[in-house]
Design an enzyme around this catalytic site. Structure first.
Site, short mmCIF file in Angstrom:
data_model
loop_
_atom_site.label_atom_id
_atom_site.label_comp_id
_atom_site.label_asym_id
_atom_site.label_seq_id
_atom_site.Cartn_x
_atom_site.Cartn_y
_atom_site.Cartn_z
N GLU A 1 0.82 -1.22 0.00
CA GLU A 1 0.00 0.00 0.00
C GLU A 1 0.85 1.26 0.00
O GLU A 1 0.58 2.20 0.76
CB GLU A 1 -0.95 -0.01 1.21
CG GLU A 1 -1.90 -1.20 1.20
CD GLU A 1 -3.01 -1.12 2.24
OE1 GLU A 1 -2.98 -0.23 3.10
OE2 GLU A 1 -3.92 -1.97 2.17
N GLU B 1 -4.00 -8.84 0.23
CA GLU B 1 -4.54 -8.66 1.57
C GLU B 1 -6.05 -8.69 1.45
O GLU B 1 -6.61 -7.99 0.61
CB GLU B 1 -4.06 -7.32 2.12
CG GLU B 1 -3.82 -7.32 3.60
CD GLU B 1 -3.25 -6.01 4.08
OE1 GLU B 1 -2.05 -5.74 3.77
OE2 GLU B 1 -3.96 -5.24 4.74
C1 GAL Z 1 -4.41 -2.61 5.42
C2 GAL Z 1 -2.92 -2.49 5.76
C3 GAL Z 1 -2.57 -3.37 6.93
C4 GAL Z 1 -3.54 -3.16 8.05
C5 GAL Z 1 -4.93 -3.46 7.56
C6 GAL Z 1 -6.00 -3.37 8.61
O1 GAL Z 1 -4.82 -1.60 4.59
O2 GAL Z 1 -2.14 -2.88 4.65
O3 GAL Z 1 -1.25 -3.10 7.35
O4 GAL Z 1 -3.43 -1.85 8.47
O5 GAL Z 1 -5.23 -2.54 6.54
O6 GAL Z 1 -7.26 -3.61 8.04
#
Ligand code: GAL
Length: 831
Positions: A417, A493
């Site tokens: 990100e 993710e």
């Molecule tokens: C994502 C991020 C993670 C964590 C997660 C929580 O956007 O890459 O590190 O913060 O959100 O939902």
């Protein structure tokens, strides 16, 4: 027993072997002096450190606490920033004198600076990679030497709990003047089939002397059964004051392939032999032989077998142990993941510990090794962006050089990100980093996790990586596949649903909100705006079979990021303490202690085949008599029948009788009530007693799960994760789970009373926990509370001959219980 077998067993049992290491590597982890705070001239030889604490490395000063809202809840509410000093006094032994001596740190969190006998050796801002300094010119051969390490992490430098101090191991490398360079071997297997595989070996030979040396390099490959598969010799000139690269190539016939189910490993033993025939260095590199192939049309293949990523993202902390690396704790974490059906780990968002990679190699888990969470554009005030320009190339190259021999690693991730997605020429940075990956390791693809769907494509960052990872974009898989049919895509993710183990609030299917008890329901439906229940990812992956799979956020809860409590969203800079005492995350299907939440079983039902069945919620709803309570069954069986107090509430067929789950998230345009083919649901008018589920395959019973309305807690049930642990090196741990039980033997799922542990015998108390994200009881406290019926104590085996550890648990009104665990010297045969 044959010698080679003994040696092999020794390597398997030793709790801290390093799998690319010279035999000159010496344990340097004991008896460090530590001081938390600023020290004037902390590096000076004359400084009196007698009053400093003696600690053993790996050490994390921040986990000692206190938890306080003076610190940032986003980083666990723990004091990880400030200054700390470590010093070690040592005198060379006779065999170490006049050798080439380096010190190797596997990771110091962070901004470390190191001195030997007052001479400055260097600094390293990044805390997630190891480094080596040459001590040779400054060593005193006869007198005491002093290493001093200053560590200075900054506040607002991490989005999660980073830990603090010398949290990974440290070694003294004692070598001759010619040796294999640090991280100096690279073993690559290619053209791999079950019949034959080509192995390329690269060895970097380092000559510290001024004069050239004629050396011969002997490379021996040994398989997991101790058989020598190949032995190769090569004569070469190791030029003075230079590092030369020697290359060899050969075939292994009928290689024992490394795979998820059968993770076979080989060892390369490299010897550097002088012209007089003296072995100057022996360096061991563990590697695996496997074939990986990524395709846009079908997905990922491991040894020719289509393999979907059932992946999890993991941060590096180990719950109650903080960030201090421990091999057994890491192994337990990964074993729990494997039990859930996980086959891949994303080391979010940084290079992991060596131990983590070694265990992934050993138990068969694929790894996506990630370098950075930030490039040059700031996410947080004191983040990596401050040193990106100066250090990114060194850090990325070092990560690959350190990790390239692990068969488990299948991709290098250049970032998560990263903010460069939103700028026009952000692609240039992506291109540079991707090129570094190819230069260092042409055998694996690179990737990144993009969360800005439109920007990452419009600004052409996604075009720079070999494999495109999207964070939380399941609803876009179809579109992106259509627009970019040649892209290889996966969910880097996914999910980010939040839950507290064993917590269910009435009214039952609540919406995303904060509760006065500082908890989140465990119905697996609640998460921030970008998140979505696991069901949605399962669904979109089924619709788009060429997507490689997913890495859900996160396999375990971690310290920091207590979303939805505290910070509003990810871009909130600064303190997250508006909902103190929340200080740890809710994202895991497993809590901070390794206790399984309901969601563990939802994944298991999708990712494993051995029949399983899980029922939720608990069945203690006094005051709700007659009200409908949603009951869910998670199973991989075909049908489930539910009974309340012996009366059937009907059979439901998985995938046909779809359980309604409320859904709302960005990009999703479907109905709020999503009929989930992955859950079975009954709305059951409450009546105390026994709730029972029976599962069937082909009409035959394959499982049964019973939840009873429990009575008052009366006793404690203690279970150890292992009943015999190793006393070899004082590093092995036993994890003992305490459960509150009523007079009828039922688990007391709502019990939150006190518990106190004592540890005696041949072990020491290490830590406790209960998995409550809002508890401020420190892990070093022996007194705590049950959290929904459960608590954990961790004990460490003393180094020595072995014996027994007694762990006792008591609580007011509860019968006291003791469990005994054996410790034994497991590699004594080899000594
Ligand atoms: C994502 C991020 C993670 C964590 C997660 C929580 O956007 O890459 O590190 O913060 O959100 O939902």
């Amino acid at each position: 027993m044959k010698n080679y077998l003994k040696i092999l067993i020794c390597f398997l049992l030793m709790s801290s072997p390093s799998w690319a290491q010279s035999d000159g590597q010496t344990d340097f982890n004991k008896d460090w002096k530590f001081y938390k705070g600023e020290v004037k001239d902390g590096e000076s030889i004359g400084l009196n450190d007698e009053d400093w604490r003696t600690v053993r490395i790996p050490h994390d000063w921040a986990i000692e606490g206190p938890f306080s809202n003076e610190y940032n809840a986003r980083c666990g509410g723990l004091p990880f920033h400030g200054e700390g000093w470590y010093r070690k006094h040592f005198t060379l032994t006779n065999t170490q004198k006049d050798k080439h001596v380096t010190i190797e740190f596997e990771g110091v969190m962070n901004n470390s600076e190191v001195w030997i006998n007052g001479h400055y050796l260097g600094k390293r801002p990044f805390g997630y990679l190891g480094f080596e300094y040459d001590l040779t010119p400054y060593l005193k051969q006869e007198e005491e030497n002093i290493i001093a390490v200053k560590v200075k992490p900054e506040d607002l430098s991490s989005r999660w709990y980073p830990g603090a101090g010398m949290y990974r191991k440290v070694w003294l490398n004692i070598n001759n003047d010619v040796r294999v360079n640090h991280w100096g071997t690279f073993v690559k297997a290619h053209n791999v089939t079950s019949r034959v595989a080509t192995i390329d070996i690269q060895v970097e030979v380092q000559n510290f002397k001024l004069s050239d040396e004629i050396v011969s390099i002997k490379n021996k490959v040994v398989d997991a059964n101790g058989n020598t598969v190949k032995e190769l010799h090569q004569k070469t000139i190791a030029e003075g004051k230079k590092t030369i690269i020697a290359q060899q190539s050969f075939n292994i016939i009928q290689p024992l392939l490394w795979s998820i189910d059968d993770p076979n490993l080989y060892q390369l033993v490299t010897e550097i032999i002088s012209k007089e025939g003296e072995v100057m260095d022996t360096y061991r590199t563990r590697f695996g032989v496997r074939d990986i192939k990524f395709t846009a049309k079908e997905g990922f293949f491991l040894n020719g077998e289509l393999t979907k990523f059932n992946g999890v993202c993991l941060h590096h902390d180990l719950g109650p142990l903080g960030a201090a690396v421990n091999r057994r704790a890491t192994q337990r974490q990964l074993e729990i993941m494997k039990e859930m059906g996980v086959n891949a780990i994303r080391t979010s968002h940084n290079p992991p510990s060596r131990e983590q990679l070694e265990i992934c190699d050993e138990i068969g888990l694929l790894v996506l090794d990630e370098a950075f969470d930030e490039w040059g554009i700031q996410k947080i005030e004191n983040g990596y962006h401050k040193v990106f320009d100066e250090w990114h190339e060194r850090d990325l190259r070092d990560m690959i050089r350190r990790d390239r021999n692990h068969p488990s690693i299948i991709m290098w991730s250049i970032g998560n990100e990263i903010k460069e997605q939103k700028v026009k020429d952000g692609w240039k940075v992506a291109q540079k980093l991707a090129k570094i990956c190819h230069e260092e390791d042409p055998s694996r693809p690179n990737t990144a996790g993009f969360n800005q769907y439109e920007n990452s494509i419009k600004n052409k960052l996604a075009h720079q990586v070999d494999i495109v990872g999207f964070n939380y974009k399941a609803a876009k898989y179809e579109e992106v596949r259509k627009n970019h049919p040649d892209w290889i895509i996966y969910g880097s993710e996914t999910e980010s649903i939040t839950s507290s183990r064993g917590v269910y609030h009435a009214p039952f299917l609540e919406k995303y909100k904060k509760n006065t008890d500082h908890q989140v329901t465990s119905y697996d439906i609640i998460g921030p705006s970008w998140s979505y229940p696991p069901d949605m990812e399962f669904y979109y992956l089924e619709q788009n079979p060429s997507i490689l799979g997913e890495f859900m956020w996160t396999g375990f809860d971690y310290f920091g990021e207590p979303t939805p409590y505290g910070g509003r969203d990810n871009s909130t800079n600064g303190y997250w303490n508006s909902d103190w005492p929340n200080k740890s995350s809710f994202f895991g299907p497993v809590d901070l202690c390794g206790f399984k939440k309901d969601r563990f079983y939802l994944y298991q039902s999708q990712w494993t085949d051995t029949p399983m069945l899980h029922l939720l919620p608990h069945w203690n709803w006094k005051g709700y008599e007659g009200e409908e309570i949603p009951v869910f069954a998670y199973t991989n069986a075909e049908e489930v029948e539910l009974f309340l107090n012996g009366k059937s509430l009907g059979k439901k067929v998985k995938g046909v009788d779809k359980g309604i789950v409320p859904i709302q998230f960005q990009y999703y345009e479907g109905p709020y009530d999503f009929p989930s083919p992955y859950r079975l649901r009954w709305d059951v008018p409450y009546q105390e007693g026994e709730l029972k589920a029976v599962s069937y395959i082909d009409g035959k019973v394959v499982g049964e799960e019973i939840i009873n309305t429990h009575l008052k807690a009366k006793t404690i049930e203690l279970t150890a994760d292992r009943i015999i642990i190793s006393s070899d090196d004082g590093e092995d741990l036993v994890f003992v789970t305490a459960r509150a039980i009523d007079a009828k033997g039922n688990f007391c799922a709502t019990f939150n009373g006190d518990i106190q542990f004592t540890v005696s015998g041949d072990g020491t108390f290490e830590a406790t926990g209960n998995g409550d994200p809002s508890s401020l009881v420190l892990p070093n406290s022996k007194k705590l509370k049950f959290f929904n019926g459960m608590a954990l104590v961790i004990a460490r085996a003393n180094e020595g001959k072995g014996g027994t550890i007694n762990i006792t648990a008591k609580g007011k009104g509860l019968k006291t219980k003791t469990i005994t665990v054996k410790t034994e010297a497991q590699n004594k045969e080899i000594q």
